[in-house]
Design a protein around this motif. Structure first.
Motif, mmCIF file in Angstrom:
data_model
loop_
_atom_site.group_PDB
_atom_site.id
_atom_site.type_symbol
_atom_site.label_atom_id
_atom_site.label_comp_id
_atom_site.label_asym_id
_atom_site.label_seq_id
_atom_site.Cartn_x
_atom_site.Cartn_y
_atom_site.Cartn_z
ATOM 1 N N VAL A 19 0.842 -1.194 0.000
ATOM 2 C CA VAL A 19 0.000 0.000 0.000
ATOM 3 C C VAL A 19 0.879 1.246 0.000
ATOM 4 C CG1 VAL A 19 -1.744 1.301 1.288
ATOM 5 C CG2 VAL A 19 -1.913 -1.189 1.132
ATOM 6 N N LEU A 20 1.927 1.260 0.819
ATOM 7 C CA LEU A 20 2.840 2.398 0.848
ATOM 8 C C LEU A 20 3.525 2.595 -0.506
ATOM 9 C CD1 LEU A 20 4.443 2.056 4.389
ATOM 10 C CD2 LEU A 20 2.864 3.829 3.595
ATOM 11 N N ASP A 21 3.893 1.507 -1.155
ATOM 12 C CA ASP A 21 4.487 1.615 -2.487
ATOM 13 C C ASP A 21 3.513 2.262 -3.464
ATOM 14 O OD1 ASP A 21 6.860 0.466 -1.692
ATOM 15 O OD2 ASP A 21 6.399 -1.520 -2.511
ATOM 16 N N ARG A 22 2.249 1.878 -3.398
ATOM 17 C CA ARG A 22 1.248 2.423 -4.319
ATOM 18 C C ARG A 22 1.047 3.906 -4.054
ATOM 19 N NH1 ARG A 22 0.854 2.689 -8.278
ATOM 20 N NH2 ARG A 22 1.150 0.473 -8.384
ATOM 21 N N ILE A 23 0.808 4.286 -2.806
ATOM 22 C CA ILE A 23 0.503 5.692 -2.540
ATOM 23 C C ILE A 23 1.750 6.561 -2.541
ATOM 24 C CG2 ILE A 23 -1.637 5.180 -1.339
ATOM 25 C CD1 ILE A 23 -0.189 5.731 1.303
ATOM 26 N N GLY A 24 2.932 5.944 -2.459
ATOM 27 C CA GLY A 24 4.176 6.705 -2.508
ATOM 28 C C GLY A 24 4.728 6.869 -3.910
ATOM 29 N N ASP A 25 4.113 6.204 -4.859
ATOM 30 C CA ASP A 25 4.546 6.302 -6.253
ATOM 31 C C ASP A 25 4.247 7.700 -6.781
ATOM 32 O OD1 ASP A 25 5.195 5.016 -8.970
ATOM 33 O OD2 ASP A 25 3.171 5.821 -9.284
ATOM 34 N N ARG A 26 5.213 8.330 -7.427
ATOM 35 C CA ARG A 26 5.010 9.722 -7.875
ATOM 36 C C ARG A 26 3.860 9.861 -8.845
ATOM 37 N NH1 ARG A 26 9.822 11.492 -11.985
ATOM 38 N NH2 ARG A 26 9.769 9.663 -13.293
ATOM 39 N N TRP A 27 3.639 8.859 -9.692
ATOM 40 C CA TRP A 27 2.550 8.976 -10.661
ATOM 41 C C TRP A 27 1.206 8.841 -9.964
ATOM 42 C CZ3 TRP A 27 4.802 11.476 -14.105
ATOM 43 C CH2 TRP A 27 6.057 11.136 -14.580
ATOM 44 N N THR A 28 1.110 7.960 -8.979
ATOM 45 C CA THR A 28 -0.131 7.830 -8.209
ATOM 46 C C THR A 28 -0.463 9.142 -7.524
ATOM 47 O OG1 THR A 28 0.195 5.454 -7.842
ATOM 48 C CG2 THR A 28 -1.248 6.603 -6.294
ATOM 49 N N VAL A 29 0.537 9.758 -6.916
ATOM 50 C CA VAL A 29 0.328 11.036 -6.236
ATOM 51 C C VAL A 29 -0.226 12.070 -7.214
ATOM 52 C CG1 VAL A 29 1.549 12.972 -5.144
ATOM 53 C CG2 VAL A 29 2.041 10.628 -4.435
ATOM 54 N N LYS A 55 2.328 4.397 -21.577
ATOM 55 C CA LYS A 55 2.447 3.054 -21.001
ATOM 56 C C LYS A 55 2.470 3.099 -19.479
ATOM 57 C CE LYS A 55 5.529 -0.932 -20.746
ATOM 58 N NZ LYS A 55 6.824 -1.484 -21.115
ATOM 59 N N VAL A 56 3.255 4.004 -18.925
ATOM 60 C CA VAL A 56 3.370 4.097 -17.465
ATOM 61 C C VAL A 56 2.075 4.617 -16.858
ATOM 62 C CG1 VAL A 56 4.597 5.245 -15.572
ATOM 63 C CG2 VAL A 56 5.878 4.263 -17.479
ATOM 64 N N LEU A 57 1.418 5.565 -17.521
ATOM 65 C CA LEU A 57 0.139 6.055 -17.016
ATOM 66 C C LEU A 57 -0.898 4.938 -17.027
ATOM 67 C CD1 LEU A 57 -1.596 8.302 -15.891
ATOM 68 C CD2 LEU A 57 -2.045 9.055 -18.247
ATOM 69 N N THR A 58 -0.918 4.155 -18.088
ATOM 70 C CA THR A 58 -1.842 3.022 -18.160
ATOM 71 C C THR A 58 -1.570 2.041 -17.023
ATOM 72 O OG1 THR A 58 -2.103 3.219 -20.554
ATOM 73 C CG2 THR A 58 -2.586 1.060 -19.587
ATOM 74 N N GLN A 59 -0.299 1.716 -16.795
ATOM 75 C CA GLN A 59 0.053 0.793 -15.706
ATOM 76 C C GLN A 59 -0.359 1.355 -14.352
ATOM 77 O OE1 GLN A 59 4.260 0.467 -16.467
ATOM 78 N NE2 GLN A 59 4.021 -1.369 -17.722
ATOM 79 N N THR A 60 -0.131 2.655 -14.169
ATOM 80 C CA THR A 60 -0.482 3.303 -12.905
ATOM 81 C C THR A 60 -1.988 3.263 -12.684
ATOM 82 O OG1 THR A 60 1.447 4.743 -13.026
ATOM 83 C CG2 THR A 60 -0.355 5.458 -11.589
ATOM 84 N N LEU A 61 -2.749 3.614 -13.708
ATOM 85 C CA LEU A 61 -4.208 3.623 -13.584
ATOM 86 C C LEU A 61 -4.753 2.215 -13.340
ATOM 87 C CD1 LEU A 61 -4.999 6.223 -16.357
ATOM 88 C CD2 LEU A 61 -5.486 6.497 -13.914
ATOM 89 N N ARG A 62 -4.193 1.219 -13.997
ATOM 90 C CA ARG A 62 -4.633 -0.161 -13.772
ATOM 91 C C ARG A 62 -4.350 -0.591 -12.336
ATOM 92 N NH1 ARG A 62 -2.596 -2.927 -19.416
ATOM 93 N NH2 ARG A 62 -4.323 -2.165 -20.681
ATOM 94 N N ALA A 63 -3.168 -0.245 -11.843
ATOM 95 C CA ALA A 63 -2.816 -0.595 -10.463
ATOM 96 C C ALA A 63 -3.720 0.140 -9.472
ATOM 97 C CB ALA A 63 -1.349 -0.267 -10.192
ATOM 98 N N MET A 64 -4.003 1.395 -9.756
ATOM 99 C CA MET A 64 -4.888 2.158 -8.870
ATOM 100 C C MET A 64 -6.307 1.601 -8.899
ATOM 101 S SD MET A 64 -3.551 6.064 -9.523
ATOM 102 C CE MET A 64 -4.651 6.798 -8.288
ATOM 103 N N GLU A 65 -6.747 1.158 -10.066
ATOM 104 C CA GLU A 65 -8.072 0.542 -10.178
ATOM 105 C C GLU A 65 -8.098 -0.772 -9.406
ATOM 106 O OE1 GLU A 65 -11.388 -0.525 -13.611
ATOM 107 O OE2 GLU A 65 -9.282 -0.372 -14.191
ATOM 108 N N ARG A 66 -7.067 -1.577 -9.576
ATOM 109 C CA ARG A 66 -6.963 -2.853 -8.864
ATOM 110 C C ARG A 66 -6.989 -2.643 -7.355
ATOM 111 N NH1 ARG A 66 -1.506 -4.413 -9.561
ATOM 112 N NH2 ARG A 66 -1.252 -3.141 -7.711
ATOM 113 N N ASP A 67 -6.351 -1.564 -6.902
ATOM 114 C CA ASP A 67 -6.249 -1.293 -5.465
ATOM 115 C C ASP A 67 -7.439 -0.509 -4.925
ATOM 116 O OD1 ASP A 67 -3.838 -2.644 -5.506
ATOM 117 O OD2 ASP A 67 -2.614 -0.835 -5.524
ATOM 118 N N GLY A 68 -8.430 -0.250 -5.775
ATOM 119 C CA GLY A 68 -9.654 0.388 -5.318
ATOM 120 C C GLY A 68 -9.575 1.895 -5.175
ATOM 121 N N LEU A 69 -8.588 2.525 -5.824
ATOM 122 C CA LEU A 69 -8.418 3.974 -5.706
ATOM 123 C C LEU A 69 -9.122 4.756 -6.802
ATOM 124 C CD1 LEU A 69 -4.636 4.010 -4.735
ATOM 125 C CD2 LEU A 69 -6.623 4.090 -3.213
ATOM 126 N N VAL A 70 -9.268 4.151 -7.985
ATOM 127 C CA VAL A 70 -9.977 4.804 -9.085
ATOM 128 C C VAL A 70 -10.942 3.820 -9.729
ATOM 129 C CG1 VAL A 70 -8.103 6.419 -9.667
ATOM 130 C CG2 VAL A 70 -8.275 4.256 -10.877
#
Length: 121
Positions: A19-29, A55-70
């Motif tokens: 969770v810290l890795d996800r919310i600490g990622d600069r693109w997630t922020v 590509k990185v934005l797509t990966q970030t958005l997919r990870a955020m969706e998977r983690d319930g953030l978007v």
């Protein structure tokens, strides 16, 4: 599915670290800050979050969706329209992320001066 209520971030096997890795990622922020005023399309996010590759934005958005953030909503139009929106969980990140962004903006000069001084030492 087992629910973990609280973790120990200092334990290397604790999911809190993920969770810290996800919310600490600069693109997630930057995505959280970009979505704070409502939904945005992918191209709008890419423009707002300047410097991220598609590509990185797509990966970030997919990870955020998977983690319930978007959430990702596809509209049946031609061409298809896709919008991303913060979930209530993602919205709960706005206050702490904005506090960190405010701190960074207020202290960037001090950090850059310290960095420059360490290079000259």
């Amino acid at each position: 599915m087992e629910t973990i209520e609280q973790g120990d971030a200092f334990d290397p096997n604790c999911p809190t670290r993920m969770v810290l890795d996800r919310i600490g990622d600069r693109w997630t922020v930057l995505v959280v800050i970009s979505l704070r005023n409502g939904p945005r399309r992918f191209t709008e996010l890419r423009r707002k979050v300047n410097g991220v590759t598609p590509k990185v934005l797509t990966q970030t958005l997919r990870a955020m969706e998977r983690d319930g953030l978007v959430t990702r909503e596809v509209f049946a139009e031609v061409p298809p329209r896709v919008e991303y929106t913060l979930t209530p969980l993602g919205m709960s990140l706005q206050t702490p992320i904005q506090a960190i962004a405010d701190w960074a903006e207020a202290n960037v000069g001090k950090v850059m001066s310290a960095r420059e001084a360490s290079l000259q030492a």
